[in-house]
Scaffold this motif. Sequence first.
Motif, mmCIF file in Angstrom:
data_model
loop_
_atom_site.group_PDB
_atom_site.id
_atom_site.type_symbol
_atom_site.label_atom_id
_atom_site.label_comp_id
_atom_site.label_asym_id
_atom_site.label_seq_id
_atom_site.Cartn_x
_atom_site.Cartn_y
_atom_site.Cartn_z
ATOM 1 N N LEU A 57 4.847 -10.622 3.395
ATOM 2 C CA LEU A 57 4.704 -9.576 2.384
ATOM 3 C C LEU A 57 5.665 -8.430 2.684
ATOM 4 O O LEU A 57 5.426 -7.284 2.327
ATOM 5 C CB LEU A 57 3.253 -9.072 2.338
ATOM 6 N N SER A 58 6.742 -8.730 3.371
ATOM 7 C CA SER A 58 7.737 -7.718 3.698
ATOM 8 C C SER A 58 9.107 -8.369 3.660
ATOM 9 O O SER A 58 9.234 -9.571 3.895
ATOM 10 C CB SER A 58 7.472 -7.161 5.098
ATOM 11 N N ILE A 59 10.131 -7.549 3.390
ATOM 12 C CA ILE A 59 11.482 -8.097 3.358
ATOM 13 C C ILE A 59 11.869 -8.590 4.762
ATOM 14 O O ILE A 59 12.483 -9.638 4.902
ATOM 15 C CB ILE A 59 12.488 -7.040 2.858
ATOM 16 N N VAL A 60 11.453 -7.854 5.780
ATOM 17 C CA VAL A 60 11.771 -8.269 7.146
ATOM 18 C C VAL A 60 11.170 -9.637 7.445
ATOM 19 O O VAL A 60 11.825 -10.515 8.008
ATOM 20 C CB VAL A 60 11.264 -7.211 8.169
ATOM 21 N N GLY A 61 9.939 -9.841 7.012
ATOM 22 C CA GLY A 61 9.272 -11.118 7.237
ATOM 23 C C GLY A 61 10.011 -12.256 6.542
ATOM 24 O O GLY A 61 10.198 -13.336 7.118
ATOM 25 N N ILE A 62 10.421 -11.999 5.308
ATOM 26 C CA ILE A 62 11.157 -13.029 4.580
ATOM 27 C C ILE A 62 12.501 -13.291 5.269
ATOM 28 O O ILE A 62 12.949 -14.431 5.363
ATOM 29 C CB ILE A 62 11.321 -12.638 3.100
ATOM 30 N N ALA A 63 13.090 -12.213 5.776
ATOM 31 C CA ALA A 63 14.369 -12.363 6.480
ATOM 32 C C ALA A 63 14.218 -13.285 7.701
ATOM 33 O O ALA A 63 15.066 -14.136 7.952
ATOM 34 C CB ALA A 63 14.896 -11.001 6.901
ATOM 35 N N TYR A 64 13.121 -13.135 8.429
ATOM 36 C CA TYR A 64 12.869 -14.020 9.585
ATOM 37 C C TYR A 64 12.804 -15.475 9.131
ATOM 38 O O TYR A 64 13.360 -16.372 9.757
ATOM 39 C CB TYR A 64 11.550 -13.656 10.284
ATOM 40 N N GLU A 65 12.086 -15.685 8.021
ATOM 41 C CA GLU A 65 11.919 -17.033 7.487
ATOM 42 C C GLU A 65 13.273 -17.619 7.065
ATOM 43 O O GLU A 65 13.602 -18.757 7.393
ATOM 44 C CB GLU A 65 10.957 -16.962 6.288
ATOM 45 N N VAL A 66 14.047 -16.805 6.367
ATOM 46 C CA VAL A 66 15.361 -17.273 5.897
ATOM 47 C C VAL A 66 16.272 -17.550 7.097
ATOM 48 O O VAL A 66 17.017 -18.530 7.107
ATOM 49 C CB VAL A 66 15.985 -16.235 4.940
ATOM 50 N N SER A 67 16.163 -16.714 8.107
ATOM 51 C CA SER A 67 17.021 -16.914 9.281
ATOM 52 C C SER A 67 16.701 -18.250 9.955
ATOM 53 O O SER A 67 17.591 -18.957 10.410
ATOM 54 C CB SER A 67 16.891 -15.743 10.254
ATOM 55 N N ALA A 68 15.393 -18.627 9.964
ATOM 56 C CA ALA A 68 15.024 -19.916 10.561
ATOM 57 C C ALA A 68 15.499 -21.080 9.691
ATOM 58 O O ALA A 68 15.961 -22.100 10.197
ATOM 59 C CB ALA A 68 13.511 -19.992 10.749
ATOM 60 N N LEU A 69 15.418 -20.906 8.386
ATOM 61 C CA LEU A 69 15.779 -22.004 7.484
ATOM 62 C C LEU A 69 17.279 -22.245 7.414
ATOM 63 O O LEU A 69 17.729 -23.368 7.298
ATOM 64 C CB LEU A 69 15.255 -21.706 6.066
ATOM 65 N N PHE A 70 18.047 -21.165 7.472
ATOM 66 C CA PHE A 70 19.498 -21.299 7.317
ATOM 67 C C PHE A 70 20.256 -21.105 8.632
ATOM 68 O O PHE A 70 21.477 -21.013 8.629
ATOM 69 C CB PHE A 70 20.014 -20.329 6.251
ATOM 70 N N LYS A 71 19.510 -21.023 9.733
ATOM 71 C CA LYS A 71 20.112 -20.811 11.049
ATOM 72 C C LYS A 71 21.033 -19.591 11.043
ATOM 73 O O LYS A 71 22.194 -19.666 11.441
ATOM 74 C CB LYS A 71 20.879 -22.058 11.507
#
Lengths: 655, 340
Positions: A57-71
């Motif tokens: 529920l935060s941009i930072v949280g989504i950023a973590y997720e995207v960083s894991a998905l796209f390395k």
Amino acid sequence: MKFSFKFLEEFLNLKGITPRQLAEKLTLAGLEVSQIERKEGDFIFEVEVTSNRYDLLSIVGIAYEVSALFKKKIKLPKINLRTRPLLNLPLKIEDEGDCPLYTARLIKGVRVGPSPDWLKYRLTNLGINSVNNVVDITNYCMLKWGEPLHAFDFDKIGNIISVRRARKGERLLCIDNKERELRPEVLVIADENKPLALAGVIGGQDSEVSLTTKNILIEAAIFSPLTIRRGRRSLGIESESSYRFERGVNPLNLEKASASACELILKLAGGEFSGYKRAGKKPSAKSFWIKFDIQRLNNFLGTSIKEKQALQILKRLNFNLKEKPPIILVKPPSYRQDIKFFEDLAEEVARIWGYQNIKEALPPIKRSLKEEASFYKFKEKIKDKLVSLGFSEAITFSIISEKENISSYKPLFLENPLRKEENILRPEIFPGLLKVFQYNVYRKERELEFFEIAESFFKIEPGFKEKTKLVIGRHTQNMDNFYYFKAKLEVFLADCGIKEFSLKESSLPAFSNYALIEDWGWVGVLNKEVSRRLDLENVFIAEFDLEELYQKRKQPYFEEIVRFPWVERDISLAKRKELSFREIEDIIKTQAGKFLKEFRVVDIYKGEKIPSGFTGFTLRIFYQHKQRTLSSEEVDKIHFQLREALAQKEGLILR
Amino acid sequence: MQEELQKLKQTAEIDFRKAQTLEELEALKVKFLGRNSFLAQFSKKIPSLEPSLRPQAGRLLNEAKSFITALWQERKEELSLQQNKIDLTFPSYSLRKAKLNPLTLVIREICSIFERIGFEIQEGREIEDEWHNFTALNIPLEHPSRDAFDTFYLKIPSKKYKYLLRSHTSPSQIRLMKKRKPPLAFVVPGRVYRPDNMDASHSFMFHQIEGFAVDKDINFSHLKGALVYFAQNLFSSEVKLRFRPHFFPFTEPSAEVDISCFICKGKGCSVCKKSGWLEILGCGMIHPRVLSSCGISPKRYQGFAFGMGVERIAMLKYRINDIRLFFENDLRFLGQFYEV
Ligand SMILES: [Zn+2]
């Protein structure tokens, strides 16, 4: 929830990734993107965050997720978590169950004004109105960190801040310009005199930050999700803030959100940081070491993922690893409080590996040798039998109005009916059919045959009972069709293995005729008055305890077919209306005895020759012997005796 | 004379053909074969002929007589066949077949698909308690589904757990897992209740089918296999499935399952909201806490579970646009469905 491509780019380099690719990958990893919208040179993503992932529920949280998905490497800003000097303001938490942690930061001498364009767009793109620089910064930091903040005009509040339940009769004029009457389920932020804000939901107008505000107090707190939900539901409001508090906020982000908001305010609105205060528990995040076992994982998922690959996935998700061969322990990052079991690890690996990459196989199901008889199958057969007899299947609501309840049973009441008038569970299911008749009669269908199988519910002392029942009903313009209806009931019951049953006259309000069928059913004719009130004509209803019929089921056995001819003899009779045919039947059975094959009514007439109060009819008696051919003298003799016996019956006339 | 008879035969043939009813034909029979017919006159004349001519005349006469009789016979058969004929295109009597509710049809079809791959069909009760409906399913006390906004509670005094109308068919999973020992594989259809206001896509009463399998070696790939088998048999063999990671308290890992939109074939339409996918159910591996609360050791056993809304599936399958139609029982609605 919404996030935008540009907002995300504050933390990640997204070069080479299209918004579509991003949406596809997030969706397949569990963050479903339901919509992408182009707005002001940015792409706005609408996502469905599952209730376990409040970190998203935060941009930072989504950023973590995207960083894991796209390395991709994530870059987070450095924040000065200032807690000095100590703010001289008493903070009181009435119940730490409602609010485990409350912090306040004071900034003096700000210049409230409009926000710069970049800040405005960050908010308006995600559907939040721009108000002024201070309010916008608190909202911006909420979006970024997932921790809702609230800014008070420090000069409009009293000498203390307390977090407490609202008192009866308290009212608050909120910033949406609505005055609300508060109830004890609502948590408020108050000073010594009055409520200032609905905690975690919406601020109050009196203490809101305006263009004349000089000194501001930034609130950052943790509120109980349940308290927030119950409180805001009782008032029927929802906000970006309550949305996050209800789902949970990461306590570790609280200070970051609050301190970074202060930094930005100092930068954009000026002023001086003038103090910090905290009440409640210091934020702590428990994380567990979980044993990782690749064989167990593959056996659980039906995959053949290599250990190295699985561990790499976990690393990308910021898990800590402790490798002490042969044991591997892993620990989730602090923002992943949802991970506690081995199965949670399996999900993390599976979703990043891709559910689509797990092969499909039919389950190796071993059925047990002994199978339970299936009531479901029995019901389905009953449905087929009834359809073949011309009855269509209705499905009607089990919740009805107390007023519709025509039954000798005591009903069960709902504690929270959806509508006041639909407040009980039906003890008998036929009221549903009456509605079906009415619905179709209003559409000019008048010859109607329906059935329904459903649960019925009623009170017993002590407790309650739930029983599966079957109702069969007929709506018709012609009363004589009752005997046709009865014939179908008999055929149906015979088809269930019940060839003989007795009817016992009884009564039930709303029925002009009502008879019990043994102890497992009843049949009745709806009272004319009740019918008329419902705009119906003749209604016949039969209801059965289906569980009893299920118990009575038995397979048929062949009976020798009698090969000797039968002889028919007719008798014309007139019976007084009050005389039950049952008594005539008894006479026939006694007199004809073993020579009786069956009897039928072949004609009914109501001519002038029939005295008033009488019904005329012709009975055809079939005589047969199982082992030999009957002679006509023999039949004449029995038939004569039967006539004699009938002639002597009170209320019966031989014609 | 020979010519005369020849002509007579021709006239008879034409006249018989003209006759359209049996009555007309009967009149013609009198005309050609009756007492005052030409043939009768002719036969009376024979004795007055020269003896040498008589046999020849007699032969000709008999031949003409049998020829005309045969013609008459033939035409008579033709006409009587015609008169017994009915107009097959005439409108029929209107007759209405009794029907099962389409929800029953869909439940039957779904259950029988799972039955083919080894599942057993059982049912549960509609009044449940909080423990079976929530607690045993790892649904925490503060979960919104426990609110009076989302579950119907009953006024039944109880010492331990509050009674309610089940809000899903999952409590039946709990009851069966408690009652029977693994290996287990069941599908459970039934009515469920949630306090939602009625509209085209919501009803406070609807139907679900719960399915689950538990054994030592039942894994996620089996869940996928079972559901692909189900969807391809129910919708079409063309249908593709998409498993999206999701969250349910009672399963881990969890997934939501979409089928490729069979209306637009994935191109995007109003039914699939232009995504090409239609969500049909939720599923996952049974959460270890759920197994434990039923007395099944999560160390020795594992399994999957899924749950689907029957109305939603029936609406997609039959392209029905309003959920309320299922409960109105309008004959014009029920009359449209049948088993294929
Ligand atoms: Zn489509």
